[in-house]
Scaffold this motif. Structure first.
Motif, mmCIF file in Angstrom:
data_model
loop_
_atom_site.group_PDB
_atom_site.id
_atom_site.type_symbol
_atom_site.label_atom_id
_atom_site.label_comp_id
_atom_site.label_asym_id
_atom_site.label_seq_id
_atom_site.Cartn_x
_atom_site.Cartn_y
_atom_site.Cartn_z
ATOM 1 N N ALA A 411 0.832 -1.209 0.000
ATOM 2 C CA ALA A 411 0.000 0.000 0.000
ATOM 3 C C ALA A 411 0.863 1.254 0.000
ATOM 4 N N ILE A 412 1.914 1.257 0.800
ATOM 5 C CA ILE A 412 2.790 2.440 0.873
ATOM 6 C C ILE A 412 3.524 2.638 -0.450
ATOM 7 N N LEU A 413 4.026 1.539 -1.035
ATOM 8 C CA LEU A 413 4.739 1.638 -2.315
ATOM 9 C C LEU A 413 3.812 2.171 -3.415
ATOM 10 N N ILE A 414 2.539 1.735 -3.392
ATOM 11 C CA ILE A 414 1.567 2.258 -4.371
ATOM 12 C C ILE A 414 1.380 3.756 -4.159
ATOM 13 N N LYS A 415 1.243 4.159 -2.910
ATOM 14 C CA LYS A 415 1.051 5.581 -2.598
ATOM 15 C C LYS A 415 2.259 6.396 -3.040
ATOM 16 N N MET A 416 3.450 5.803 -2.957
ATOM 17 C CA MET A 416 4.679 6.503 -3.357
ATOM 18 C C MET A 416 4.922 6.430 -4.868
ATOM 19 N N GLY A 417 4.049 5.678 -5.580
ATOM 20 C CA GLY A 417 4.179 5.574 -7.026
ATOM 21 C C GLY A 417 5.266 4.624 -7.479
ATOM 22 N N ARG A 418 5.738 3.747 -6.608
ATOM 23 C CA ARG A 418 6.824 2.819 -6.953
ATOM 24 C C ARG A 418 6.199 1.509 -7.440
ATOM 25 N N LYS A 419 5.775 1.554 -8.710
ATOM 26 C CA LYS A 419 4.939 0.519 -9.300
ATOM 27 C C LYS A 419 5.586 -0.869 -9.291
ATOM 28 N N SER A 420 6.789 -0.999 -9.817
ATOM 29 C CA SER A 420 7.406 -2.318 -9.961
ATOM 30 C C SER A 420 7.629 -2.980 -8.603
ATOM 31 N N GLU A 421 8.061 -2.187 -7.621
ATOM 32 C CA GLU A 421 8.272 -2.730 -6.276
ATOM 33 C C GLU A 421 6.937 -3.151 -5.650
ATOM 34 N N ALA A 422 5.901 -2.336 -5.888
ATOM 35 C CA ALA A 422 4.574 -2.660 -5.352
ATOM 36 C C ALA A 422 4.051 -3.950 -5.968
ATOM 37 N N GLU A 423 4.256 -4.123 -7.293
ATOM 38 C CA GLU A 423 3.806 -5.342 -7.969
ATOM 39 C C GLU A 423 4.487 -6.576 -7.388
ATOM 40 N N LYS A 424 5.786 -6.471 -7.149
ATOM 41 C CA LYS A 424 6.522 -7.612 -6.597
ATOM 42 C C LYS A 424 6.036 -7.968 -5.183
ATOM 43 N N THR A 425 5.866 -6.955 -4.347
ATOM 44 C CA THR A 425 5.423 -7.201 -2.971
ATOM 45 C C THR A 425 4.014 -7.773 -2.946
ATOM 46 N N LEU A 426 3.159 -7.236 -3.838
ATOM 47 C CA LEU A 426 1.787 -7.744 -3.917
ATOM 48 C C LEU A 426 1.786 -9.212 -4.354
ATOM 49 N N GLN A 427 2.648 -9.547 -5.302
ATOM 50 C CA GLN A 427 2.739 -10.925 -5.771
ATOM 51 C C GLN A 427 3.239 -11.848 -4.652
ATOM 52 N N ASP A 428 4.189 -11.351 -3.858
ATOM 53 C CA ASP A 428 4.686 -12.138 -2.717
ATOM 54 C C ASP A 428 3.558 -12.418 -1.727
ATOM 55 N N LEU A 429 2.780 -11.380 -1.431
ATOM 56 C CA LEU A 429 1.671 -11.537 -0.492
ATOM 57 C C LEU A 429 0.661 -12.539 -1.031
ATOM 58 N N TYR A 430 0.349 -12.427 -2.320
ATOM 59 C CA TYR A 430 -0.624 -13.339 -2.940
ATOM 60 C C TYR A 430 -0.136 -14.786 -2.904
ATOM 61 N N SER A 431 1.152 -14.993 -3.152
ATOM 62 C CA SER A 431 1.688 -16.356 -3.175
ATOM 63 C C SER A 431 1.660 -16.989 -1.788
ATOM 64 N N PHE A 432 1.831 -16.163 -0.756
ATOM 65 C CA PHE A 432 1.811 -16.691 0.608
ATOM 66 C C PHE A 432 0.386 -16.811 1.151
ATOM 67 N N ASN A 433 -0.464 -15.868 0.768
ATOM 68 C CA ASN A 433 -1.831 -15.877 1.301
ATOM 69 C C ASN A 433 -2.771 -15.261 0.263
ATOM 70 N N PRO A 434 -3.277 -16.091 -0.675
ATOM 71 C CA PRO A 434 -4.132 -15.560 -1.758
ATOM 72 C C PRO A 434 -5.479 -15.039 -1.273
ATOM 73 N N TYR A 435 -5.831 -15.296 -0.001
ATOM 74 C CA TYR A 435 -7.126 -14.846 0.520
ATOM 75 C C TYR A 435 -6.979 -13.712 1.534
ATOM 76 N N TYR A 436 -5.827 -13.060 1.521
ATOM 77 C CA TYR A 436 -5.637 -11.960 2.475
ATOM 78 C C TYR A 436 -6.642 -10.844 2.158
ATOM 79 N N PRO A 437 -7.266 -10.247 3.181
ATOM 80 C CA PRO A 437 -8.298 -9.223 2.944
ATOM 81 C C PRO A 437 -7.786 -8.029 2.134
ATOM 82 N N HIS A 438 -8.643 -7.546 1.255
ATOM 83 C CA HIS A 438 -8.419 -6.316 0.486
ATOM 84 C C HIS A 438 -7.326 -6.433 -0.588
ATOM 85 N N LEU A 439 -7.004 -7.637 -1.004
ATOM 86 C CA LEU A 439 -6.035 -7.775 -2.100
ATOM 87 C C LEU A 439 -6.561 -7.134 -3.387
#
Length: 452
Positions: A411-439
């Protein structure tokens, strides 16, 4: 002729045997007559011994009880022969438990139940021995091996169950069995029916039976309290409220349960139902007897109740009663919330940093709180630093990524406009927990960056 002689021999043998049996019976009866006074003497001696044990017990002189009575078959063989040692064995069991000599107590208890398989007290006391050993291990008074722990747990379940079969209308055996499930494994769904059975059994007693079993009333009251605690732990505050109210009413003239515990639980139920003013009243009552060091949780919840009513100054005054050196991490979290409410943001940050430094197991929680505070004041870089620290701490301590940290990092990386880093972190979160709230909400916000 030979057959006739044989019959005569058999007849004479039977006659002699009958005469011998008759003489033995007369001797047996005569002995009983002769021992009549001796029996009275034994009974007096038995009562005197029980009185001595009672005095020693009142003075907590457990070793002296064992010196006097253990093993009872060797110390008092004539009483054992007369079958007058049952209650003495019970006192020996209790003394051995007080001295944490559970292996010896177990031997005594097993011998008692094997001598009388239908004796409720023998089974109940043996279950108590095994349960006491588990409690002592949990409180670090003794150290049980995993094998010993398993053995004591199995014995406790077995003999509590047998006790309940022998006395299905009892209170204590159901209460203690419920405590076993609650304290060892947190199996609340199994503990609750046992506490409820203890309550139902007591409430079905008539006045005469209540007088006869008056010692069980204490565990009836405790069962009411435990039902409240269980329902609070299961996040059912409305049911918890009913049980704790009843506990307070039933215990009003006896005081079996601490007022601190009763009114804290009442306050906790009100707080969970968002009845903050009522929560404050209950917690203020608990505070009358609460100590700021041993009952710090009462002060903390009262402070949060005041905060929920927008009374940060009162919250601060309550929390100030806990010495600085004794403030555990969760106390510091609330202290930081109070500072935020009083617009003391620097103090709030310092308090959360301190919480993260002293918390060896939960530093990640304080760091996430600090990150949220930094977000509120617009310090995104510092917020990002905090969530990264939280994730690193969690991975080092528990060996897994911290999902909440990954969420806030994205969320912070998205707010800072750091797209590629945000995509990677989001993918990490999804791979560990695909049902995490508010994905999905994060994906939508990330897509907005793509369009700009």
């Amino acid at each position: 002729m030979v057959q006739e002689k044989t019959n005569n021999v058999v007849y004479l043998a039977q006659a002699y045997q009958e005469q011998e049996d008759l003489e033995k019976e007369e001797d047996f009866l005569e002995r009983f007559v002769e021992e009549d006074l001796s029996i009275s003497h034994l009974q007096r001696e038995y009562r005197k011994l029980l009185n001595e044990i009672e005095i020693l017990r009142s003075e907590n002189r457990w070793e002296q009880i064992l010196i006097l009575c253990h093993p009872v078959e060797e110390k008092w063989p004539h009483l054992a022969e007369a079958n007058l040692v049952y209650h003495i064995q019970g006192e020996v069991l209790f003394a051995l438990c007080q001295l944490k000599r559970f292996a010896e107590a177990l031997d005594v208890g097993l011998a008692r139940v094997s001598a009388d398989e239908n004796n409720f007290m023998a089974h109940s006391q043996l279950a108590f021995v095994a349960y006491s050993a588990l409690l002592a291990d949990k409180n670090r008074e003794i150290v049980l091996t995993p094998k010993e722990r398993k053995k004591f747990r199995e014995l406790t379940h077995l003999y509590f169950t047998k006790s309940q079969h022998l006395r299905p209308d009892g209170v204590t055996c159901f209460y203690r069995h419920g405590m076993l499930y609650k304290n060892f494994g947190g199996k609340l769904e199994k503990a609750i029916p046992l506490f409820q059975r203890a309550v139902e059994n007591w409430e079905q007693y008539d006045e005469e039976k209540r007088k006869a079993r008056h010692q069980e009333r204490k565990n009836y009251v405790k069962s009411l309290y435990q039902l409240a605690v269980c329902h609070l732990d299961m996040e059912k505050p409305d049911q918890a409220f009913n049980w704790i109210q009843k506990c307070i009413e039933e215990d009003s003239s006896t005081g079996y349960m601490s007022s601190v515990h009763k009114y804290y639980s009442l306050g906790k139920a009100h707080y969970a139902m968002k009845n903050y003013e009522e929560a404050s009243k209950a917690l203020e009552r608990a505070l009358v007897e609460a100590h700021p060091e041993s009952n710090d949780y009462v002060f903390e919840l009262l402070a949060r109740s005041y905060l929920a009513q927008s009374l940060p100054v009162k919250a601060q005054e309550v929390l100030a009663k806990i010495p600085q050196s004794r403030r555990r991490p969760y106390i510091l979290w609330t202290e930081a919330e109070i500072a935020v409410a009083l617009k003391q943001l620097d103090k709030a940050k310092q308090t959360l940093l301190k919480a993260s430094e002293i918390d060896r197991k939960g530093a990640h929680k304080a760091l996430i709180r600090l990150a949220k505070l930094e977000i509120r004041v617009g310090n995104l870089s510092k917020a990002l630093e905090s969530v990264e620290k939280a994730n690193m701490f969690f991975q080092k301590t528990y060996g897994n990524p911290y999902h909440e940290a990954l969420f806030w990092q994205t969320a912070i990386l998205i707010k800072m406009g750091r797209k590629s880093e945000a995509e990677k972190t989001l993918q990490d979160l999804y791979s560990f927990n695909p049902y995490y709230p508010h994905l999905n909400r994060l994906r939508k916000e990330l897509a907005k960056i793509s369009r700009t």
